[in-house]
Design an enzyme around this catalytic site. Structure first.
Site, PDB file in Angstrom:
ATOM      1  N   SER A 286       0.812  -1.160  -0.146  1.00  0.00           N
ATOM      2  CA  SER A 286       0.049   0.052   0.094  1.00  0.00           C
ATOM      3  C   SER A 286       1.076   1.212  -0.002  1.00  0.00           C
ATOM      4  CB  SER A 286      -0.699   0.006   1.270  1.00  0.00           C
ATOM      5  OG  SER A 286      -0.102   0.298   2.458  1.00  0.00           O
ATOM      6  N   ASP A 287       0.220   2.305  -0.127  1.00  0.00           N
ATOM      7  CA  ASP A 287       0.903   3.643  -0.051  1.00  0.00           C
ATOM      8  C   ASP A 287       0.747   4.134   1.527  1.00  0.00           C
ATOM      9  OD1 ASP A 287       2.512   6.160  -0.320  1.00  0.00           O
ATOM     10  OD2 ASP A 287       1.638   6.385  -2.058  1.00  0.00           O
TER      11      ASP A 287
END
Length: 742
Positions: A286-287
């Site tokens: 994920s970011d």
């Protein structure tokens, strides 16, 4: 992930007394390159993963998907308990060694992945990625990534959150500086080069942001994106595919929602396309905190549901969200997340660790690290990249290079002199070196009888307030030539720095107008993170040299170009708008039924502005003059699976040796779908001696001349292909080839 946060985290590392030894310029052994193993090695790795998975507890499995970072709240006990698979923002080798040793002391001795936003350098800094794209020199771009990876690897880092390959056609978005601009072909070439370079330098890449992040509505960071399927496949996905084909081992999901589905929970992209259609075998992270943001997107009622939806969509690692760490085991125990899905995510993380060789790789040696930082070889590449990436946008009356009649130069602008007493310190505290200021660099390169005066004008490089405007104007008025170094700095660029106005920030425009009012020729040198609106400057200053922050050697490169030691060769990777109202502005537009012809009202035009950008994609001036003639193809037709060689004679008609970027664009006037008026399909950067003519040959593959439809199906249509060759997207030198069905 925000670059400002990274800068803050790195700054805190400087207080840690890491190393006293001076930086050595002696050559050091190159690090081991990384990449995917094949054949028997790959099969053996899968067997080792099988064995580990059988031994792992539920908490240890979830731990491999947990990515935490240096700073407040970091708990090394989670590593010691086997409940952390990766860390980020550790840059001091002694600290990297501490966390890695903690992982190796766990029950299963699974090493950590050590990640960092090494976007355009680690100890030696290269131009911003947009500035590297402006070189149009893939080999040089690869070398810049290699040295970034090599220095980061020497500090114990084995994973970089780069390259960013988001295509963007909206300079209001502050993160255009991290990408390669507006074009899918150039973006793909740059993506592949940077991927190869980083991994050859010893760090795995994480190509980002998958997908559509650069198309945020209104250029507002994190905003929704709406991309038709055909455009998604023709424009936004190709650079990602190029990076994966070059061996990228991981990917990072985007913050945005794509056509109503948050990218962090987009199974169609992360699983069906990336893993199913493209066969990607690495892991997806994920970011920063984006899994918990699924609640704010409105598709999860709480973090537990967010964790479940992200994992089942294809997110393997939770970056700085603490969501998997807190909730994933409970979701598995409750049966809402199948153990098989968890095991597959863990397998992908372990696969990357094994293919990286982390289980066998020796830990970082803090005493040896300084010798690999800021070596002469790295600085040479940094200088060449800064030179090749500087774009001469305007040069009225051959103002540049600085001529023999100029006996006094006034350098104006705080950006011309690095802050911190002109000393730059690298983030890991591994060494210090003086970064040359522009006034001193000019003094070294100009004849001894030329005086160089300097006035900062502003209190800081940000240009938001004056220090002494009058002194700057007086210095300009007393000189033969004014060099004003202005641009974007501080909070005006990067993540979270979307702008509705693209003028020079702060009071810089006021100063520029005052300098022009002196009547002295003004050379505007720009260091920005994006194309600005330079319409006023283009009409009033004598010359414009654009850089996208040239890095460690940036000011030295500027001085080389201003004085004529180097002939500029940078080319625009992203169109410069005449006004914000034109945005999005890009070269490969579709034709309309009412094209601009004579600018009558009922054509596709603005009534208050020209259609064309101020500086088009591919534009860039030189101190040489290049001409094109005799465009030709090796055969008049080719089948839909064939190839043709396209040639053109390029002459350096100037008095100086220079580099020219020979660009090949195509157009298919009649096809089953409306096709762009121009599409870049090949280019080559060539050095031509003064007066030299060379036949430049470029290959054109028929299979790469098609387009996708609204269902994502790719098709190449038979028919005539117009081929344009020249020094920008507005070239008119043309030849043709016929695509046939047999």
């Amino acid at each position: 992930m925000t670059l400002r946060l990274v800068a803050t985290l790195l700054a805190c590392c400087l207080a840690i007394p890491a190393f006293a030894p001076p930086v050595s310029a002696q050559p050091s052994p190159a690090p081991q390159g990384v990449g995917w193993k094949t054949g028997g090695e790959a099969a053996a790795i899968e067997r080792r993963i099988d064995g580990l998975l059988k031994q792992m507890t539920l908490d240890e499995k979830v731990g491999q998907l947990h990515l935490s970072g240096r700073g407040d709240g970091f708990d090394i006990e989670q590593i010691k308990a086997g409940r952390m698979g990766a860390v980020m923002n550790f840059v001091v080798p002694a600290e990297v060694l501490t966390v890695q040793k903690a992982a190796r002391a766990t029950r299963l001795k699974i090493p950590l992945i050590i990640g960092l936003d090494a976007v355009h350098g680690f100890s030696t800094y290269f131009p911003l990625p947009l500035g590297q794209a402006a070189t149009w020199n893939p080999a040089l771009i690869e070398e810049a990534a290699y040295w970034t990876g090599r220095e980061a690897s020497a500090a114990g880092i084995n994973w970089t959150f780069a390259p960013m390959v988001d295509i963007s056609r909206d300079p209001r978005w502050g993160r255009v500086l991290e990408g390669a601009g507006e074009d899918a072909y150039l973006g793909s070439v740059v993506a592949a080069a940077r991927t190869r370079g980083y991994q050859r330098g010893g760090v795995a890449t994480s190509v980002k942001h998958f997908v559509g992040y650069g198309a945020a509505e209104a250029g507002r960071d994190y905003n929704s994106t709406w991309i038709p399927t055909s455009q998604l496949f023709d424009l936004y996905l190709p650079p990602f595919k190029a990076s994966f084909e070059a061996g990228s081992m991981t990917a990072m999901a985007a913050f945005n929602a794509l056509n109503g589905v948050p990218a962090t929970a987009h199974k169609g992209m992360l699983t069906d396309l990336l893993r199913g259609k493209w066969g990607f075998k690495g892991f997806v992270t994920s970011d920063f905190g984006s899994i918990t943001e699924l609640r704010l997107h409105g598709i999860a009622k709480d973090d537990a549901e967010a964790a479940r939806k992200a994992l089942l969509a294809g997110i393997d690692m939770d970056m700085m969200g603490n969501v998997y760490h807190k909730h994933l085991a409970g979701e598995v125990t409750a049966g809402r997340v199948p153990m098989k899905a968890l095991d597959e995510a863990v397998r992908r993380v372990l696969r990357v660790k094994f293919h990286l060789g982390l289980f066998e790789r020796a830990d970082v040696d803090p005493a040896a690290a300084p010798a690999l930082m800021q070596t002469q070889a790295a600085r040479d590449v940094a200088l060449k990249a800064a030179q090749d990436g500087a774009m001469l946008l305007k040069n009225a009356n051959e103002t540049l290079p600085i001529g023999a009649t100029v006996k006094s130069v006034a350098v104006i602008g705080a950006m011309a002199v690095p802050e911190d007493e002109r000393v730059w310190t690298d983030p890991a505290g591994l060494g210090r070196r003086v970064v040359q200021a522009l006034p001193e660099a000019l003094k070294q390169r100009l004849p001894a009888d030329v005086s160089v005066a300097y006035e900062p004008a502003f209190t800081k490089a940000c240009g938001t307030e004056f220090a002494d405007k009058d002194a700057a104007v007086r210095a300009a008025a007393a000189s033969d030539l004014v060099v004003a170094m202005l641009g974007e700095d501080c909070e005006f660029m990067g993540e979270g720095a979307s702008r509705t106005k693209l003028d020079l920030p702060g009071v810089q425009q006021e100063l520029l107008e005052a300098l022009v009012a002196t009547g002295k020729p003004v050379v505007l040198v720009l260091a920005t993170g994006r194309p600005l609106v330079l319409t006023w400057a283009d009409a009033h200053v004598a010359a414009i040299l654009q850089t996208f922050h040239g890095g460690t050697e940036g000011r030295a490169a500027i001085a080389d170009i201003l004085t004529g030691k180097v002939n500029p060769s940078g080319r625009v990777p992203m169109s410069f708008p005449r006004s914000v109202g034109q945005i999005p502005v890009y070269y490969d537009q579709l034709p309309t039924g009412r094209p601009q012809k004579i600018r009558q009202r009922y054509e596709s035009i603005y009534i208050d502005e020209a259609n064309e950008p101020l500086y088009p994609f591919g534009h860039g001036l030189s101190y040489s003059r290049f001409t094109y003639a005799n465009a030709r193809v090796s055969k008049p037709s080719m089948p839909l699976d064939g190839t043709v060689e396209v040639s053109v004679d390029v002459t350096n008609a100037g008095a100086r040796d220079g580099q020219e970027v020979v660009q090949l664009y195509i157009r298919q006037p009649v096809a089953s779908r409306s096709r762009p008026v121009r599409e870049l399909k090949a280019f080559d950067k060539v050095l031509l001696r003064a007066g030299e003519t060379r036949s430049v040959r470029l290959r054109l593959d028929a299979a790469k001349l098609g387009a996708h439809d609204e269902n994502g199906r790719y098709k190449v249509d038979p028919g005539q292909i117009e081929i344009y060759l020249g020094g920008s997207s507005q070239t008119s030198v043309m030849t043709q080839v016929l695509l046939t069905t047999s």
